[in-house]
Structure formats: structure tokens, C-alpha cells
Scaffold this motif. Structure first.
Motif, PDB file in Angstrom:
ATOM      1  N   SER A 205     110.722  36.071   4.447  1.00  0.00           N
ATOM      2  CA  SER A 205     109.572  36.025   3.559  1.00  0.00           C
ATOM      3  C   SER A 205     108.809  34.711   3.721  1.00  0.00           C
ATOM      4  N   HIS A 206     107.490  34.786   3.565  1.00  0.00           N
ATOM      5  CA  HIS A 206     106.661  33.581   3.533  1.00  0.00           C
ATOM      6  C   HIS A 206     106.696  33.078   2.094  1.00  0.00           C
TER       7      HIS A 206
ATOM      8  N   MET B 265     102.426  45.640   2.229  1.00  0.00           N
ATOM      9  CA  MET B 265     102.768  44.260   1.877  1.00  0.00           C
ATOM     10  C   MET B 265     103.771  44.308   0.730  1.00  0.00           C
ATOM     11  N   LYS B 266     104.801  43.492   0.853  1.00  0.00           N
ATOM     12  CA  LYS B 266     105.767  43.306  -0.234  1.00  0.00           C
ATOM     13  C   LYS B 266     105.513  41.930  -0.837  1.00  0.00           C
ATOM     14  N   ILE B 267     105.487  41.896  -2.148  1.00  0.00           N
ATOM     15  CA  ILE B 267     105.310  40.625  -2.842  1.00  0.00           C
ATOM     16  C   ILE B 267     106.425  40.484  -3.858  1.00  0.00           C
ATOM     17  N   GLN B 268     107.046  39.323  -3.809  1.00  0.00           N
ATOM     18  CA  GLN B 268     108.117  38.988  -4.734  1.00  0.00           C
ATOM     19  C   GLN B 268     107.680  37.769  -5.535  1.00  0.00           C
ATOM     20  N   VAL B 269     107.964  37.814  -6.814  1.00  0.00           N
ATOM     21  CA  VAL B 269     107.792  36.642  -7.664  1.00  0.00           C
ATOM     22  C   VAL B 269     109.185  36.257  -8.148  1.00  0.00           C
TER      23      VAL B 269
ATOM     24  N   ASP C 233     107.117  27.408   2.381  1.00  0.00           N
ATOM     25  CA  ASP C 233     106.224  27.290   3.533  1.00  0.00           C
ATOM     26  C   ASP C 233     104.925  26.601   3.144  1.00  0.00           C
ATOM     27  N   GLU C 234     104.552  26.727   1.889  1.00  0.00           N
ATOM     28  CA  GLU C 234     103.359  26.080   1.368  1.00  0.00           C
ATOM     29  C   GLU C 234     103.454  26.047  -0.153  1.00  0.00           C
ATOM     30  N   SER C 235     102.610  25.233  -0.751  1.00  0.00           N
ATOM     31  CA  SER C 235     102.558  25.201  -2.212  1.00  0.00           C
ATOM     32  C   SER C 235     101.119  25.388  -2.664  1.00  0.00           C
ATOM     33  N   MET C 236     100.992  25.972  -3.830  1.00  0.00           N
ATOM     34  CA  MET C 236      99.688  26.323  -4.382  1.00  0.00           C
ATOM     35  C   MET C 236      99.650  25.867  -5.830  1.00  0.00           C
ATOM     36  N   SER C 237      98.478  25.454  -6.271  1.00  0.00           N
ATOM     37  CA  SER C 237      98.308  24.976  -7.634  1.00  0.00           C
ATOM     38  C   SER C 237      97.180  25.739  -8.317  1.00  0.00           C
ATOM     39  N   PHE C 238      97.343  25.974  -9.600  1.00  0.00           N
ATOM     40  CA  PHE C 238      96.276  26.556 -10.408  1.00  0.00           C
ATOM     41  C   PHE C 238      95.409  25.466 -11.026  1.00  0.00           C
ATOM     42  N   GLY C 239      95.545  24.254 -10.557  1.00  0.00           N
ATOM     43  CA  GLY C 239      94.739  23.146 -11.047  1.00  0.00           C
ATOM     44  C   GLY C 239      95.623  22.022 -11.541  1.00  0.00           C
ATOM     45  N   LYS C 240      95.000  21.004 -12.046  1.00  0.00           N
ATOM     46  CA  LYS C 240      95.730  19.818 -12.480  1.00  0.00           C
ATOM     47  C   LYS C 240      96.349  19.968 -13.866  1.00  0.00           C
ATOM     48  N   ILE C 241      96.043  21.069 -14.533  1.00  0.00           N
ATOM     49  CA  ILE C 241      96.634  21.294 -15.850  1.00  0.00           C
ATOM     50  C   ILE C 241      98.089  21.736 -15.690  1.00  0.00           C
ATOM     51  N   THR C 242      98.861  21.535 -16.729  1.00  0.00           N
ATOM     52  CA  THR C 242     100.233  22.016 -16.756  1.00  0.00           C
ATOM     53  C   THR C 242     100.260  23.289 -17.583  1.00  0.00           C
TER      54      THR C 242
ATOM     55  N   SER D  60      98.442  37.888  10.255  1.00  0.00           N
ATOM     56  CA  SER D  60      99.316  37.158  11.183  1.00  0.00           C
ATOM     57  C   SER D  60     100.700  37.802  11.310  1.00  0.00           C
ATOM     58  N   GLY D  61     100.883  38.938  10.642  1.00  0.00           N
ATOM     59  CA  GLY D  61     102.143  39.663  10.769  1.00  0.00           C
ATOM     60  C   GLY D  61     103.130  39.459   9.642  1.00  0.00           C
ATOM     61  N   VAL D  62     102.759  38.677   8.626  1.00  0.00           N
ATOM     62  CA  VAL D  62     103.643  38.487   7.470  1.00  0.00           C
ATOM     63  C   VAL D  62     103.618  39.759   6.635  1.00  0.00           C
ATOM     64  N   SER D  63     104.783  40.313   6.369  1.00  0.00           N
ATOM     65  CA  SER D  63     104.842  41.539   5.573  1.00  0.00           C
ATOM     66  C   SER D  63     105.432  41.313   4.187  1.00  0.00           C
ATOM     67  N   GLU D  64     105.952  40.116   3.945  1.00  0.00           N
ATOM     68  CA  GLU D  64     106.505  39.817   2.628  1.00  0.00           C
ATOM     69  C   GLU D  64     106.181  38.381   2.246  1.00  0.00           C
ATOM     70  N   ILE D  65     105.665  38.241   1.032  1.00  0.00           N
ATOM     71  CA  ILE D  65     105.354  36.931   0.470  1.00  0.00           C
ATOM     72  C   ILE D  65     106.180  36.759  -0.794  1.00  0.00           C
ATOM     73  N   SER D  66     106.819  35.613  -0.924  1.00  0.00           N
ATOM     74  CA  SER D  66     107.571  35.279  -2.136  1.00  0.00           C
ATOM     75  C   SER D  66     106.898  34.097  -2.814  1.00  0.00           C
ATOM     76  N   PHE D  67     106.503  34.279  -4.053  1.00  0.00           N
ATOM     77  CA  PHE D  67     105.952  33.217  -4.868  1.00  0.00           C
ATOM     78  C   PHE D  67     107.059  32.705  -5.781  1.00  0.00           C
ATOM     79  N   ILE D  68     107.121  31.406  -5.972  1.00  0.00           N
ATOM     80  CA  ILE D  68     108.128  30.814  -6.858  1.00  0.00           C
ATOM     81  C   ILE D  68     107.435  30.167  -8.041  1.00  0.00           C
ATOM     82  N   VAL D  69     107.897  30.545  -9.246  1.00  0.00           N
ATOM     83  CA  VAL D  69     107.455  29.921 -10.491  1.00  0.00           C
ATOM     84  C   VAL D  69     108.678  29.213 -11.062  1.00  0.00           C
ATOM     85  N   GLY D  70     108.668  27.904 -11.013  1.00  0.00           N
ATOM     86  CA  GLY D  70     109.814  27.123 -11.488  1.00  0.00           C
ATOM     87  C   GLY D  70     109.931  27.117 -12.997  1.00  0.00           C
TER      88      GLY D  70
END
Length: 156
Positions: A68-69, A1-5, A119-128, A95-105
């Protein structure tokens, strides 16, 4: 698995760098993980907050590999537990995804173009979270996800 941030801004303070480096070191045994930083923009120099988001957004989109996903960290995204993050990464791999890219704005968020590319968004909660801290938390949660998936001691 390749992961990019893909993260907006450089880590200037030593403690942020050290925290990220620690998790990147720990992750070496589980995946190929890289962090690609894109420059943050001063809104006063690029026509305001929207101008900064647009310019940073272009830089983010240029860094994303074609197949990348893409998961955007966004306060309005889906909240997952640590086990949920592990299950999501496992499901993507199965499901065959070999690379995931996470974006931190950046501090002003991301452009609509970046939202649209995700492709999707994820939250660490309602805090900023400050974006530097969000990067550390993300790397820790990725590490924790691999530990959970392998049944290794770390997650309690």
C-alpha cells in the motif's frame, strides 16, 4: 482502487459514527474503502506520551498492507487543496498504485516508526483537529476527490 483509513481510537459519539458512515456509504460507488481502528493508549498506563505513541504505532504498522502507498495525516505534511488531493489520488492510480492507506494518529501524534513507514504526509492546514474530526474530514475529502476526478457535481 482500495482505500484504507487506519485510525487510532474508536468513535464513541454517535455523531462521529454517523458522519463517517455517510461518507463510507457515498464512497461505495467509487472505491473499496475500509476503516481499521487501532486502540488508543492511556499515556499514564504505558510510560507517558512516547509510550502511547510507540504502542499505538506498532498497532498502526501491523494494519498496513505490504504494497500500500501510505499517506500520514500530519500537521507538518504537504497542504493540498481538494483539487490537489484529487490529482494526487489520480496520479497514484495512473502510476499503478492500487491501494492507498491513510493514517490518522491519536491525540498524542504518531511514533517515529509510523513517520518512517509513510511514503508521504499530508496536512489539512496549520490548525489542529481532534482526531475524530480529522477522520470525518479525510473521508469527505476522499469522496470529494472522486467526484472532482469524474467531473461530477458536488465540488463547488
Amino acid at each position: 482502487m482500495k482505500i484504507q483509513v487506519v485510525a487510532v481510537g474508536k468513535l464513541k459519539e454517535r455523531f462521529w459514527k454517523e458522519a463517517c458512515d455517510e461518507y463510507l456509504k457515498r464512497l461505495k460507488g467509487y472505491a473499496k474503502v475500509r476503516v481499521d481502528e487501532v486502540p488508543d493508549c492511556d499515556p499514564a498506563k504505558v510510560g507517558g506520551e512516547e509510550g502511547a505513541r510507540t504502542k499505538e504505532g506498532r498497532s498502526i504498522l501491523e494494519k498496513l498492507p505490504e504494497h500500500s502507498h501510505v499517506i500520514l495525516l500530519d500537521v507538518g505534511g504537504r497542504q493540498l487543496s481538494s483539487e490537489g488531493i484529487a490529482a494526487r489520488v489520480d496520479a497514484l492510480a495512473l502510476s499503478g498504485v492500487s491501494e492507498i492507506s491513510f493514517i490518522v494518529g491519536g491525540s498524542g501524534g504518531v511514533s517515529q516508526g509510523v513517520h518512517d513507514a509513510a511514503d508521504e504526509s499530508m496536512s489539512f492546514g496549520k490548525i489542529t483537529l481532534p482526531h475524530n474530526l480529522a477522520r470525518v474530514v479525510l473521508l469527505e475529502q476522499i469522496y470529494r476527490a472522486f467526484k472532482i476526478s469524474r467531473g461530477e457535481p458536488y465540488h463547488k
